[in-house]
Design a protein around this motif. Structure first.
Motif: not given
Length: 168
Positions: A111-118, A144-149, A83-89
């Motif tokens: 797309t087989v599947t996808a999910d959004a984090l909290t 400098g912060g990162k949030r996985q989405i 999978p490809i993980d996406l984050s905002v930096v």
């Protein structure tokens, strides 16, 4: 300021006021260019403290003190192939509100599947996935912060194009 958070009664409306860093930087620049005769110095009342999430960071204060607008820059980071993980930096110099939408576009492979984090949702249509932060989840990202989405998984590896835009 952040160390004490009162428990507000139900129905309380809390308003928060913040100084606009860009406007303050331009004011300092103007004072540097044409100093008012009565101005002796500028005193910064609130210096950066790591535990105070509502205060400016040192990088922000340094830019404003020099009379320069801090850089505002949010970017999308892709990690992995499948999978490809996406984050905002936040690669800028000022805290940023994450009131953005991240759009991922691909030209092949379903797309087989996808999910959004909290705190995020994902809407998938053929060839496109849009990640949005959910209402009620105000998010700030420090420099400098990162949030996985979220993440996307495909039947086979794909080339993904991503863009970040203000939420509509």
């Amino acid at each position: 300021m952040d160390s004490v958070q009162p428990a507000w009664p139900p129905g309380t409306r809390v308003l928060e006021f913040a100084t606009n860093v860009d406007e303050m930087a331009m004011l300092v620049k103007e004072w540097q260019r044409a100093r008012p005769p009565q101005l002796r110095e500028i005193i910064w009342y609130r210096l950066p403290v790591a535990t105070d999430l509502r205060n400016w960071r040192w990088v922000t204060l340094s830019a404003v003190m020099s009379g320069r607008k801090p850089l505002h820059r949010l970017e999308v980071l892709q990690q992995g192939e499948n999978p490809i993980d996406l984050s905002v930096v936040n690669t800028g110099e000022v805290d940023e509100e994450l009131d953005s939408a991240v759009t991922a576009i691909w030209s092949s492979a379903a797309t087989v599947t996808a999910d959004a984090l909290t705190g995020w949702t994902v809407d998938i249509t053929p060839g496109r996935a849009i990640f949005r932060n959910t209402s009620g989840h105000q998010m700030r990202l420090a420099p400098g912060g990162k949030r996985q989405i979220g993440w996307l998984r495909y039947e086979q590896p794909v080339t993904l194009q991503v863009k970040l835009a203000k939420k509509e």
